[in-house]
Design a protein around this motif. Structure first.
Motif, PDB file in Angstrom:
ATOM      1  N   GLY A  32       3.555  -0.066   2.031  1.00 21.10           N
ATOM      2  CA  GLY A  32       4.967   0.029   2.405  1.00 21.10           C
ATOM      3  C   GLY A  32       5.780   0.843   1.424  1.00 21.10           C
ATOM      4  O   GLY A  32       6.629   1.651   1.822  1.00 21.10           O
ATOM      5  N   ASP A  33       5.545   0.630   0.128  1.00 26.95           N
ATOM      6  CA  ASP A  33       6.276   1.382  -0.892  1.00 26.95           C
ATOM      7  C   ASP A  33       6.001   2.872  -0.779  1.00 26.95           C
ATOM      8  O   ASP A  33       6.930   3.691  -0.805  1.00 26.95           O
ATOM      9  CB  ASP A  33       5.898   0.901  -2.301  1.00 26.95           C
ATOM     10  CG  ASP A  33       6.480  -0.454  -2.653  1.00 26.95           C
ATOM     11  OD1 ASP A  33       7.300  -0.985  -1.875  1.00 26.95           O
ATOM     12  OD2 ASP A  33       6.114  -0.982  -3.724  1.00 26.95           O
ATOM     13  N   ASN A  34       4.736   3.214  -0.627  1.00 26.41           N
ATOM     14  CA  ASN A  34       4.375   4.632  -0.517  1.00 26.41           C
ATOM     15  C   ASN A  34       4.959   5.262   0.742  1.00 26.41           C
ATOM     16  O   ASN A  34       5.470   6.385   0.713  1.00 26.41           O
ATOM     17  CB  ASN A  34       2.856   4.810  -0.533  1.00 26.41           C
ATOM     18  CG  ASN A  34       2.269   4.553  -1.896  1.00 26.41           C
ATOM     19  OD1 ASN A  34       2.943   4.624  -2.914  1.00 26.41           O
ATOM     20  ND2 ASN A  34       0.989   4.204  -1.918  1.00 26.41           N
ATOM     21  N   TYR A  35       4.904   4.535   1.836  1.00 29.89           N
ATOM     22  CA  TYR A  35       5.429   5.055   3.093  1.00 29.89           C
ATOM     23  C   TYR A  35       6.941   5.259   3.009  1.00 29.89           C
ATOM     24  O   TYR A  35       7.458   6.313   3.401  1.00 29.89           O
ATOM     25  CB  TYR A  35       5.076   4.108   4.247  1.00 29.89           C
ATOM     26  CG  TYR A  35       5.497   4.642   5.582  1.00 29.89           C
ATOM     27  CD1 TYR A  35       4.770   5.657   6.192  1.00 29.89           C
ATOM     28  CD2 TYR A  35       6.623   4.148   6.230  1.00 29.89           C
ATOM     29  CE1 TYR A  35       5.158   6.168   7.426  1.00 29.89           C
ATOM     30  CE2 TYR A  35       7.011   4.648   7.460  1.00 29.89           C
ATOM     31  CZ  TYR A  35       6.276   5.651   8.048  1.00 29.89           C
ATOM     32  OH  TYR A  35       6.667   6.168   9.258  1.00 29.89           O
ATOM     33  N   TYR A 101      -0.613   7.115  13.597  1.00 33.08           N
ATOM     34  CA  TYR A 101      -2.062   6.929  13.579  1.00 33.08           C
ATOM     35  C   TYR A 101      -2.584   6.843  12.138  1.00 33.08           C
ATOM     36  O   TYR A 101      -3.410   5.984  11.825  1.00 33.08           O
ATOM     37  CB  TYR A 101      -2.764   8.061  14.339  1.00 33.08           C
ATOM     38  CG  TYR A 101      -4.258   7.964  14.281  1.00 33.08           C
ATOM     39  CD1 TYR A 101      -4.923   6.952  14.966  1.00 33.08           C
ATOM     40  CD2 TYR A 101      -5.007   8.863  13.530  1.00 33.08           C
ATOM     41  CE1 TYR A 101      -6.300   6.839  14.904  1.00 33.08           C
ATOM     42  CE2 TYR A 101      -6.387   8.759  13.470  1.00 33.08           C
ATOM     43  CZ  TYR A 101      -7.029   7.746  14.148  1.00 33.08           C
ATOM     44  OH  TYR A 101      -8.397   7.635  14.076  1.00 33.08           O
ATOM     45  N   GLU A 102      -2.084   7.727  11.272  1.00 29.90           N
ATOM     46  CA  GLU A 102      -2.503   7.698   9.862  1.00 29.90           C
ATOM     47  C   GLU A 102      -2.106   6.377   9.199  1.00 29.90           C
ATOM     48  O   GLU A 102      -2.866   5.807   8.422  1.00 29.90           O
ATOM     49  CB  GLU A 102      -1.890   8.880   9.098  1.00 29.90           C
ATOM     50  CG  GLU A 102      -2.401  10.244   9.521  1.00 29.90           C
ATOM     51  CD  GLU A 102      -3.884  10.437   9.261  1.00 29.90           C
ATOM     52  OE1 GLU A 102      -4.388   9.900   8.252  1.00 29.90           O
ATOM     53  OE2 GLU A 102      -4.538  11.113  10.073  1.00 29.90           O
ATOM     54  N   LEU A 103      -0.930   5.894   9.523  1.00 30.93           N
ATOM     55  CA  LEU A 103      -0.466   4.612   8.993  1.00 30.93           C
ATOM     56  C   LEU A 103      -1.358   3.480   9.496  1.00 30.93           C
ATOM     57  O   LEU A 103      -1.736   2.585   8.741  1.00 30.93           O
ATOM     58  CB  LEU A 103       0.990   4.384   9.397  1.00 30.93           C
ATOM     59  CG  LEU A 103       1.685   3.172   8.815  1.00 30.93           C
ATOM     60  CD1 LEU A 103       1.719   3.235   7.287  1.00 30.93           C
ATOM     61  CD2 LEU A 103       3.104   3.083   9.351  1.00 30.93           C
ATOM     62  N   HIS A 104      -1.713   3.533  10.763  1.00 32.95           N
ATOM     63  CA  HIS A 104      -2.614   2.532  11.338  1.00 32.95           C
ATOM     64  C   HIS A 104      -3.970   2.546  10.628  1.00 32.95           C
ATOM     65  O   HIS A 104      -4.512   1.491  10.296  1.00 32.95           O
ATOM     66  CB  HIS A 104      -2.796   2.791  12.837  1.00 32.95           C
ATOM     67  CG  HIS A 104      -3.882   1.977  13.460  1.00 32.95           C
ATOM     68  ND1 HIS A 104      -3.774   0.623  13.680  1.00 32.95           N
ATOM     69  CD2 HIS A 104      -5.115   2.327  13.889  1.00 32.95           C
ATOM     70  CE1 HIS A 104      -4.891   0.171  14.217  1.00 32.95           C
ATOM     71  NE2 HIS A 104      -5.713   1.196  14.356  1.00 32.95           N
ATOM     72  N   LYS A 105      -4.503   3.743  10.400  1.00 30.34           N
ATOM     73  CA  LYS A 105      -5.792   3.855   9.695  1.00 30.34           C
ATOM     74  C   LYS A 105      -5.696   3.267   8.294  1.00 30.34           C
ATOM     75  O   LYS A 105      -6.576   2.534   7.860  1.00 30.34           O
ATOM     76  CB  LYS A 105      -6.240   5.325   9.598  1.00 30.34           C
ATOM     77  CG  LYS A 105      -6.905   5.813  10.827  1.00 30.34           C
ATOM     78  CD  LYS A 105      -7.591   7.162  10.721  1.00 30.34           C
ATOM     79  CE  LYS A 105      -7.266   8.032   9.574  1.00 30.34           C
ATOM     80  NZ  LYS A 105      -7.834   9.361   9.610  1.00 30.34           N
ATOM     81  N   ALA A 106      -4.615   3.589   7.582  1.00 32.87           N
ATOM     82  CA  ALA A 106      -4.449   3.080   6.214  1.00 32.87           C
ATOM     83  C   ALA A 106      -4.317   1.567   6.214  1.00 32.87           C
ATOM     84  O   ALA A 106      -4.914   0.882   5.381  1.00 32.87           O
ATOM     85  CB  ALA A 106      -3.228   3.721   5.564  1.00 32.87           C
TER      86      ALA A 106
END
Length: 129
Positions: A32-35, A101-106
């Motif tokens: 969350g912090d990185n996002y 999608y990238e967030l889901h993968k992470a």
């Protein structure tokens, strides 16, 4: 371009988001912090219309997450987050869909890592007995 009042509100919201993230499990907090950091950097020079939408959405996020991480809520529900309504996908552009999608993968990767670590710890614990 933006008034000092706007800049102060953005700073306040940014800090609030990181404060709310403190209540998250470690892996989710880092994610969350990185996002949030990347999103705020990405929208640093957006136009006023986009800025208003951006701030509204992140304010809603902070409020919802704060409610979900209250101890009473956690004791009852034991959940954080909510599912994305499928209709929302229709409003997203290609870049946003890729980002989602990238967030889901992470997030899936972090969950798998936690499960694997817990399994290893349980195995080590039973071996030591």
């Amino acid at each position: 371009m933006f008034s000092s009042d706007h800049v102060a509100r953005v700073r306040l919201l940014y800090k609030l988001i990181f404060r709310v993230h403190r209540a998250l499990p470690g892996e989710l907090r880092v994610l969350g912090d990185n996002y949030a950091r990347d999103e705020f950097k990405r929208h640093k020079n957006c136009n006023p219309v986009e800025a208003k939408i951006f701030l509204t959405e992140w304010t809603d996020y902070a409020i919802n997450l704060a409610k979900q991480t209250k101890p009473l809520h956690q004791a009852k529900k034991k959940t954080v987050g909510k599912y994305l309504e499928p209709e929302m996908l229709e409003y997203m552009n290609d870049e946003q869909l890729i980002q989602l999608y990238e967030l889901h993968k992470a997030a899936s990767s972090d969950t798998d890592d936690v499960s694997n670590k817990n399994e290893i710890l349980r195995k080590e614990d039973s071996d030591n007995r």
